[in-house]
Design a protein around this motif. Structure first.
Motif, PDB file in Angstrom:
ATOM      1  N   GLN A  72      -1.623  16.544 -23.597  1.00 58.43           N
ATOM      2  CA  GLN A  72      -2.041  17.383 -22.242  1.00 58.43           C
ATOM      3  C   GLN A  72      -3.326  17.792 -23.485  1.00 58.43           C
ATOM      4  O   GLN A  72      -4.763  17.752 -22.591  1.00 58.43           O
ATOM      5  N   ARG A  73      -3.360  17.901 -24.332  1.00 57.46           N
ATOM      6  CA  ARG A  73      -4.608  18.879 -25.017  1.00 57.46           C
ATOM      7  C   ARG A  73      -5.828  17.465 -25.362  1.00 57.46           C
ATOM      8  O   ARG A  73      -6.758  18.153 -25.194  1.00 57.46           O
ATOM      9  N   LEU A  74      -4.799  16.123 -25.358  1.00 59.95           N
ATOM     10  CA  LEU A  74      -5.734  15.047 -25.510  1.00 59.95           C
ATOM     11  C   LEU A  74      -7.065  15.102 -24.106  1.00 59.95           C
ATOM     12  O   LEU A  74      -8.246  14.818 -24.171  1.00 59.95           O
ATOM     13  N   ARG A  75      -6.084  15.287 -22.896  1.00 63.96           N
ATOM     14  CA  ARG A  75      -7.438  15.647 -21.529  1.00 63.96           C
ATOM     15  C   ARG A  75      -7.929  16.751 -21.417  1.00 63.96           C
ATOM     16  O   ARG A  75      -8.813  16.260 -20.688  1.00 63.96           O
ATOM     17  N   GLY A  76      -8.213  17.742 -22.568  1.00 61.10           N
ATOM     18  CA  GLY A  76      -8.982  18.703 -22.175  1.00 61.10           C
ATOM     19  C   GLY A  76      -8.282  19.843 -21.139  1.00 61.10           C
ATOM     20  O   GLY A  76      -7.293  20.807 -21.966  1.00 61.10           O
ATOM     21  N   LEU A  77      -8.719  19.707 -20.083  1.00 59.05           N
ATOM     22  CA  LEU A  77      -8.099  21.312 -18.889  1.00 59.05           C
ATOM     23  C   LEU A  77      -6.981  20.646 -18.576  1.00 59.05           C
ATOM     24  O   LEU A  77      -6.231  19.958 -18.850  1.00 59.05           O
ATOM     25  N   ALA A  78      -6.412  21.846 -18.662  1.00 64.73           N
ATOM     26  CA  ALA A  78      -4.922  22.247 -17.917  1.00 64.73           C
ATOM     27  C   ALA A  78      -4.562  21.283 -16.443  1.00 64.73           C
ATOM     28  O   ALA A  78      -5.426  20.934 -15.606  1.00 64.73           O
ATOM     29  N   ASP A  79      -3.815  20.396 -16.661  1.00 63.70           N
ATOM     30  CA  ASP A  79      -3.589  19.482 -15.390  1.00 63.70           C
ATOM     31  C   ASP A  79      -3.054  19.975 -14.026  1.00 63.70           C
ATOM     32  O   ASP A  79      -2.439  21.442 -14.333  1.00 63.70           O
ATOM     33  N   GLY A  80      -3.905  20.101 -12.827  1.00 62.18           N
ATOM     34  CA  GLY A  80      -3.187  20.349 -11.666  1.00 62.18           C
ATOM     35  C   GLY A  80      -1.321  19.819 -10.959  1.00 62.18           C
ATOM     36  O   GLY A  80      -1.319  19.078 -12.060  1.00 62.18           O
ATOM     37  N   ALA A  81      -1.427  20.274 -10.257  1.00 65.60           N
ATOM     38  CA  ALA A  81       0.391  20.188  -9.873  1.00 65.60           C
ATOM     39  C   ALA A  81       0.184  20.033  -7.692  1.00 65.60           C
ATOM     40  O   ALA A  81      -0.442  20.727  -7.523  1.00 65.60           O
ATOM     41  N   ALA A  82       1.112  19.623  -7.266  1.00 66.88           N
ATOM     42  CA  ALA A  82       0.777  19.476  -6.065  1.00 66.88           C
ATOM     43  C   ALA A  82       2.428  20.314  -5.557  1.00 66.88           C
ATOM     44  O   ALA A  82       3.163  19.278  -6.585  1.00 66.88           O
ATOM     45  N   ASP A  83       2.594  20.938  -5.257  1.00 65.49           N
ATOM     46  CA  ASP A  83       3.649  21.314  -4.860  1.00 65.49           C
ATOM     47  C   ASP A  83       4.710  20.728  -4.091  1.00 65.49           C
ATOM     48  O   ASP A  83       6.076  20.317  -4.677  1.00 65.49           O
ATOM     49  N   TRP A  84       4.329  20.036  -2.904  1.00 66.40           N
ATOM     50  CA  TRP A  84       5.022  18.712  -2.280  1.00 66.40           C
ATOM     51  C   TRP A  84       4.269  17.368  -2.672  1.00 66.40           C
ATOM     52  O   TRP A  84       3.424  17.978  -2.422  1.00 66.40           O
ATOM     53  N   VAL A  85       5.015  16.261  -2.708  1.00 64.90           N
ATOM     54  CA  VAL A  85       4.612  15.368  -2.013  1.00 64.90           C
ATOM     55  C   VAL A  85       5.076  14.413  -1.306  1.00 64.90           C
ATOM     56  O   VAL A  85       6.286  14.170  -1.087  1.00 64.90           O
ATOM     57  N   LEU A  86       4.320  13.780  -0.948  1.00 65.54           N
ATOM     58  CA  LEU A  86       4.517  12.810   0.863  1.00 65.54           C
ATOM     59  C   LEU A  86       4.138  11.186   0.596  1.00 65.54           C
ATOM     60  O   LEU A  86       2.980  10.978   0.168  1.00 65.54           O
ATOM     61  N   ILE A  87       5.281  10.390   0.065  1.00 64.86           N
ATOM     62  CA  ILE A  87       4.548   9.621  -0.070  1.00 64.86           C
ATOM     63  C   ILE A  87       5.097   8.289   1.021  1.00 64.86           C
ATOM     64  O   ILE A  87       6.264   8.063   1.202  1.00 64.86           O
ATOM     65  N   VAL A  88       4.291   7.727   1.685  1.00 58.68           N
ATOM     66  CA  VAL A  88       4.709   6.362   2.648  1.00 58.68           C
ATOM     67  C   VAL A  88       4.073   5.071   2.128  1.00 58.68           C
ATOM     68  O   VAL A  88       2.951   4.821   1.732  1.00 58.68           O
ATOM     69  N   SER A  89       4.981   4.257   1.922  1.00 58.86           N
ATOM     70  CA  SER A  89       4.749   3.204   1.688  1.00 58.86           C
ATOM     71  C   SER A  89       4.694   2.019   3.088  1.00 58.86           C
ATOM     72  O   SER A  89       5.310   1.953   3.810  1.00 58.86           O
ATOM     73  N   GLY A  90       4.134   0.928   2.869  1.00 59.43           N
ATOM     74  CA  GLY A  90       3.823  -0.584   3.301  1.00 59.43           C
ATOM     75  C   GLY A  90       3.690  -1.228   3.246  1.00 59.43           C
ATOM     76  O   GLY A  90       2.476  -1.359   2.250  1.00 59.43           O
ATOM     77  N   CYS A 120       0.678  -1.029   0.205  1.00 58.30           N
ATOM     78  CA  CYS A 120       0.274   0.138   0.223  1.00 58.30           C
ATOM     79  C   CYS A 120       1.101   1.318  -0.216  1.00 58.30           C
ATOM     80  O   CYS A 120       2.127   0.667   0.360  1.00 58.30           O
ATOM     81  N   ALA A 121       0.492   2.135  -0.081  1.00 60.69           N
ATOM     82  CA  ALA A 121       0.862   3.258  -0.304  1.00 60.69           C
ATOM     83  C   ALA A 121       0.114   4.239   0.426  1.00 60.69           C
ATOM     84  O   ALA A 121      -1.099   4.973  -0.250  1.00 60.69           O
ATOM     85  N   PHE A 122       0.316   5.255   1.677  1.00 61.75           N
ATOM     86  CA  PHE A 122      -0.116   6.900   1.328  1.00 61.75           C
ATOM     87  C   PHE A 122       0.434   7.750   1.697  1.00 61.75           C
ATOM     88  O   PHE A 122       1.776   8.493   1.485  1.00 61.75           O
ATOM     89  N   THR A 123      -0.091   8.637   0.228  1.00 62.32           N
ATOM     90  CA  THR A 123       0.211  10.020  -0.111  1.00 62.32           C
ATOM     91  C   THR A 123      -0.183  10.773  -0.072  1.00 62.32           C
ATOM     92  O   THR A 123      -1.228  11.119   0.264  1.00 62.32           O
ATOM     93  N   VAL A 124       0.515  12.030   0.764  1.00 65.34           N
ATOM     94  CA  VAL A 124      -0.025  13.601   0.736  1.00 65.34           C
ATOM     95  C   VAL A 124       0.408  14.388   0.225  1.00 65.34           C
ATOM     96  O   VAL A 124       1.703  14.695  -0.829  1.00 65.34           O
ATOM     97  N   ARG A 125      -0.378  15.382  -0.412  1.00 65.26           N
ATOM     98  CA  ARG A 125      -0.082  16.185  -1.814  1.00 65.26           C
ATOM     99  C   ARG A 125      -0.686  18.128  -0.560  1.00 65.26           C
ATOM    100  O   ARG A 125      -1.473  17.812  -0.433  1.00 65.26           O
ATOM    101  N   LEU A 126       0.767  18.451  -0.310  1.00 62.48           N
ATOM    102  CA  LEU A 126       0.531  19.938   0.135  1.00 62.48           C
ATOM    103  C   LEU A 126       1.624  20.451  -0.294  1.00 62.48           C
ATOM    104  O   LEU A 126       2.613  20.506  -1.471  1.00 62.48           O
ATOM    105  N   ALA A 127       1.957  21.396   0.389  1.00 66.61           N
ATOM    106  CA  ALA A 127       2.661  22.867  -0.234  1.00 66.61           C
ATOM    107  C   ALA A 127       2.450  23.522   1.757  1.00 66.61           C
ATOM    108  O   ALA A 127       2.551  23.786   2.537  1.00 66.61           O
TER     109      ALA A 127
END
Length: 236
Positions: A164-182, A112-119
């Protein structure tokens, strides 16, 4: 082991149930082989929302951040196969972070992985970085855990691509990413509730609006796993 390179591409999106089987077939048998054939793409993993929802998390481990603007990668982004072109519009609510690895300790491809998208909150970047470094140093050895990895997004200088154009809208982005796997889903969920709720993140120095998710590993590969696995194009 820790993340395989000095950079990573971390992405989250939703896939509707009616196209998920086609998506998973494409992603494992065309998209992973295509990406892992690009110099600097070292390992790929796909994760599915642990609650059975539509979400997925995809992580590409890269040799360095320059891979994200390399001619080989840009050529693929601007020349999607017919199978890719059919599925890209179904990548809903895309968040795509092109990251440097700040800290990495322990395993990546666990159960498993727990992700946090934060700034960081204004003026609190150093405080947040120090708090998360303590997590990176302590959490991998806790029961149920395997590794912790901290990434920071930096947009490479490049124009919008065909994908990107095929996906339509502009992609979002996470400033920082924390990944905890276990290896223990319950332990990861408890860690999330204990140390990464909104109140705890604010105390560390994070801005409001962080996003959390728990995922289960669906598939992981390195280049030698997928060489010659399938011809591009997929089913009609």
């Amino acid at each position: 082991m820790a993340l395989a390179g000095q950079a990573a591409l971390a992405m989250w999106w939703d896939i509707a149930p009616e196209v998920r089987a086609d998506f998973e077939h494409w992603h494992a048998h065309e998209h992973f082989p295509e990406r892992l054939a690009i110099p600097g793409f070292l390992r790929a993993s796909r994760w599915r929302s642990a609650d059975g929802g539509d979400g997925c998390f995809v992580l590409y481990e890269l040799a360095d951040h320059a891979v994200l603007r390399s001619p080989a990668y840009l050529a693929r982004l601007n020349a999607p196969t017919s199978w890719s072109a059919r599925l890209m519009p179904h990548h809903r609510h895309m968040v795509r972070s092109q990251c440097h690895v700040l800290d990495s300790r322990g395993g990546v491809t666990a159960r498993c992985a727990f992700t946090v998208r934060l700034a960081p909150a204004s003026g609190r970047e150093a405080e947040l970085r120090a708090a998360l470094r303590r997590v990176v140093e302590s959490a991998p050895s806790q029961p149920g855990m395997a590794g912790v990895h901290l990434l920071r997004h930096e947009v490479p200088p490049m124009a919008a691509t065909t994908e990107q154009r095929l996906r339509g809208l502009a992609d979002g982005a996470a400033d920082w990413v924390l990944i905890v796997s276990g290896y223990d889903r319950v332990a990861l969920a408890e860690l999330s509730a204990r140390e990464f709720d909104d109140e705890a993140l604010a105390a560390m120095g994070a801005a409001a609006g962080s996003a959390r998710g728990l995922f289960e590993l669906a598939y992981a590969a390195v280049g030698t796993d997928v060489t010659g696995l399938a011809a591009p194009g997929g089913p009609a």
